[in-house]
Each structure stands twice: as structure tokens, then as C-alpha cells.
Design a protein around this motif. Structure first.
Motif, PDB file in Angstrom:
ATOM      1  N   SER A  29       0.755  -1.230  -0.070  1.00 35.61           N
ATOM      2  CA  SER A  29       0.114  -0.259  -0.201  1.00 35.61           C
ATOM      3  C   SER A  29       0.707   1.334  -0.050  1.00 35.61           C
ATOM      4  N   THR A  30       2.089   1.094   0.107  1.00 34.54           N
ATOM      5  CA  THR A  30       3.051   2.259   0.020  1.00 34.54           C
ATOM      6  C   THR A  30       3.992   2.041  -1.009  1.00 34.54           C
ATOM      7  N   VAL A  31       4.381   3.003  -1.894  1.00 32.17           N
ATOM      8  CA  VAL A  31       5.353   2.696  -2.792  1.00 32.17           C
ATOM      9  C   VAL A  31       6.327   4.117  -2.899  1.00 32.17           C
ATOM     10  N   VAL A  32       7.230   3.798  -3.480  1.00 22.87           N
ATOM     11  CA  VAL A  32       8.267   5.082  -3.706  1.00 22.87           C
ATOM     12  C   VAL A  32       8.808   4.996  -4.985  1.00 22.87           C
ATOM     13  N   ILE A  33       8.266   6.305  -5.802  1.00 18.59           N
ATOM     14  CA  ILE A  33       8.273   6.510  -6.966  1.00 18.59           C
ATOM     15  C   ILE A  33       9.374   7.488  -7.157  1.00 18.59           C
ATOM     16  N   SER A  34      10.452   7.166  -8.097  1.00 12.28           N
ATOM     17  CA  SER A  34      11.673   7.978  -8.066  1.00 12.28           C
ATOM     18  C   SER A  34      12.190   7.930  -9.396  1.00 12.28           C
ATOM     19  N   PHE A  53      14.053  15.918  -3.182  1.00 11.92           N
ATOM     20  CA  PHE A  53      15.438  15.663  -3.914  1.00 11.92           C
ATOM     21  C   PHE A  53      16.380  14.955  -3.017  1.00 11.92           C
ATOM     22  N   VAL A  54      16.927  14.087  -3.503  1.00 13.64           N
ATOM     23  CA  VAL A  54      17.779  13.126  -2.774  1.00 13.64           C
ATOM     24  C   VAL A  54      19.385  13.639  -2.969  1.00 13.64           C
ATOM     25  N   SER A  55      19.313  14.186  -4.141  1.00 18.05           N
ATOM     26  CA  SER A  55      20.827  14.662  -4.746  1.00 18.05           C
ATOM     27  C   SER A  55      20.203  15.826  -5.784  1.00 18.05           C
ATOM     28  N   SER A  56      21.371  16.390  -6.472  1.00 14.74           N
ATOM     29  CA  SER A  56      21.210  17.370  -7.279  1.00 14.74           C
ATOM     30  C   SER A  56      20.551  16.732  -8.751  1.00 14.74           C
ATOM     31  N   THR A  57      20.722  15.552  -8.857  1.00 15.56           N
ATOM     32  CA  THR A  57      20.136  14.704  -9.867  1.00 15.56           C
ATOM     33  C   THR A  57      19.164  13.797  -9.888  1.00 15.56           C
ATOM     34  N   PHE A  58      18.777  13.483  -8.458  1.00 15.79           N
ATOM     35  CA  PHE A  58      17.894  12.293  -8.182  1.00 15.79           C
ATOM     36  C   PHE A  58      16.685  12.948  -7.181  1.00 15.79           C
ATOM     37  N   TRP A  59      15.306  12.263  -7.496  1.00 13.31           N
ATOM     38  CA  TRP A  59      14.418  12.691  -6.678  1.00 13.31           C
ATOM     39  C   TRP A  59      13.626  11.312  -6.368  1.00 13.31           C
ATOM     40  N   GLU A  60      12.869  11.500  -5.186  1.00 10.57           N
ATOM     41  CA  GLU A  60      11.936  10.377  -4.806  1.00 10.57           C
ATOM     42  C   GLU A  60      10.819  11.020  -4.148  1.00 10.57           C
ATOM     43  N   PHE A  61       9.410  10.123  -4.282  1.00 12.09           N
ATOM     44  CA  PHE A  61       8.286  10.416  -3.529  1.00 12.09           C
ATOM     45  C   PHE A  61       7.715   9.328  -3.113  1.00 12.09           C
ATOM     46  N   SER A  62       7.206   9.130  -1.842  1.00 14.12           N
ATOM     47  CA  SER A  62       6.774   8.192  -1.231  1.00 14.12           C
ATOM     48  C   SER A  62       5.150   8.358  -1.218  1.00 14.12           C
ATOM     49  N   ALA A  63       4.428   7.449  -2.041  1.00 15.20           N
ATOM     50  CA  ALA A  63       2.800   7.572  -1.913  1.00 15.20           C
ATOM     51  C   ALA A  63       2.042   6.535  -1.434  1.00 15.20           C
ATOM     52  N   ASN A  64       1.251   6.862  -0.636  1.00 11.87           N
ATOM     53  CA  ASN A  64       0.106   5.696  -0.035  1.00 11.87           C
ATOM     54  C   ASN A  64      -0.840   5.647  -1.037  1.00 11.87           C
ATOM     55  N   LEU A  65      -1.056   4.220  -1.320  1.00 10.39           N
ATOM     56  CA  LEU A  65      -2.126   3.894  -2.419  1.00 10.39           C
ATOM     57  C   LEU A  65      -3.431   3.614  -1.959  1.00 10.39           C
TER      58      LEU A  65
END
Length: 181
Positions: A29-34, A53-65
Motif C-alpha cells: 500500500s506504500t510505494v516510492v516513485i523515483s 530531492f535526494v541529490s542534485s540529480t535524483f528525486w523520490e516521492f513516497s505515495a500511499n495507495l
């Protein structure tokens, strides 16, 4: 007067790396989109939220489904408000097992004692995968099939014996129904 220098801001560009296909199926029910972004991307939007932003070139988002289909529109934005192409990811959450199979047993018209056994279930999520089928005679239970895709079987039986059958179903994500009674 000297003309004002023209400042050109690079276009925003993002890529989704966590979900290589546009439709994903899960029981979590929870995923990380990156993904990745270029230096010009100052914000990454996922629907109306923003990614970390995890770094200058990497992002992530935690989503509840929520159960069923969850759609995410993802795009980047630069300092001038210019946006990247919008990517869409659909994540289908299915935690609900298929229905308990209905088992039907009929005596066939063959010369030898034969039973025709059939079983059927439904799944409102990702779809049915297979069935387990067991039978018992005199309180001794035996596996007839394990994770079969078949939905019927002819079985030769002994005269004057009582046979009981039960089944359970699996969907394509591994959710398992209860046993039929």
C-alpha cells in the motif's frame, strides 16, 4: 544604454527510474516513485505534491495507495516556470483475494463410477491465476491439484464411497481466497 543580457534557462527534464512501465501492479500500500532530473529542474511535481530531492540529480516521492488504480502525473519545472513533458504512472493496488471458488460435483454417465468436478471463482482486481483442489474420502484428505489453471476434472471413484471436494483460488499477485466448504 547597453542592452540587457538575455538569460536563457535550460528546459526542465525528468525521468522516472523506479517504474519502467506505465502500469504497475502491487500488493503493497506504500510505494516510492523515483527518478532523475537535470540541473535546471527546481521542482518535481507528482499530482499536486512535490518530490524530495535526494541529490542534485535524483528525486523520490513516497505515495500511499488506495485499493484499485492510482494514477500519478509527474513533471519537472525550471526557475522560469517552464515544465517538462508530463509522464503518467498507474499503480494498481490489489490486496483483496479472489472469491471463494464454487465447486460443483456431478455423477457422469460412464460405465465406471466417475465424477465430474468443476470449480470457478472471480477476481475483481488483477485477475485469476490458479486453483488448489483437494478431496477427501473417509476423512483422508488428498491434493488433487496444486495451483492448476484447469477448472474441471473427471475422476474415477469407488462405489459406495463418499467424496468431498474443496478448492481455493489465487490471483496473479498471489492473493489467496479461503477454502470452499
Amino acid at each position: 544604454a547597453d542592452p540587457e543580457p538575455v538569460v536563457v534557462v535550460a528546459n526542465s527534464d525528468i525521468e522516472i527510474t523506479s517504474h519502467p512501465t506505465s502500469t504497475i501492479y502491487t500488493v503493497t500500500s506504500t510505494v516510492v516513485i523515483s527518478g532523475t532530473k537535470n540541473e535546471a529542474t527546481e521542482i518535481v511535481y507528482i499530482n499536486t505534491s512535490t518530490a524530495d530531492f535526494v541529490s542534485s540529480t535524483f528525486w523520490e516521492f513516497s505515495a500511499n495507495l488506495n485499493e484499485g488504480e492510482n494514477e500519478f502525473e509527474i513533471y519537472g519545472e525550471n526557475s522560469e516556470g517552464g515544465t517538462s513533458i508530463t509522464s503518467t504512472v498507474s499503480i494498481f493496488l490489489d490486496t483483496i483475494p479472489p472469491s471463494i471458488p464454487i465447486v460443483t460435483v456431478m455423477q457422469s454417465e460412464y460405465a465406471t463410477p466417475t465424477l465430474y468436478i468443476s470449480w470457478e471463482a472471480t477476481d475483481g482486481g488483477v485477475g485469476l491465476e490458479s486453483y488448489d483442489v483437494k478431496y477427501s474420502v473417509s476423512s483422508t484428505e488428498t491434493d488433487l491439484f496444486s495451483q492448476t489453471t484447469s477448472t474441471n476434472y473427471f475422476m474415477e471413484v469407488d462405489k459406495l464411497s463418499t467424496y468431498e471436494f474443496r478448492a481455493r483460488s489465487y490471483d496473479t499477485l498471489g492473493n489467496i481466497s479461503d477454502w470452499s466448504t
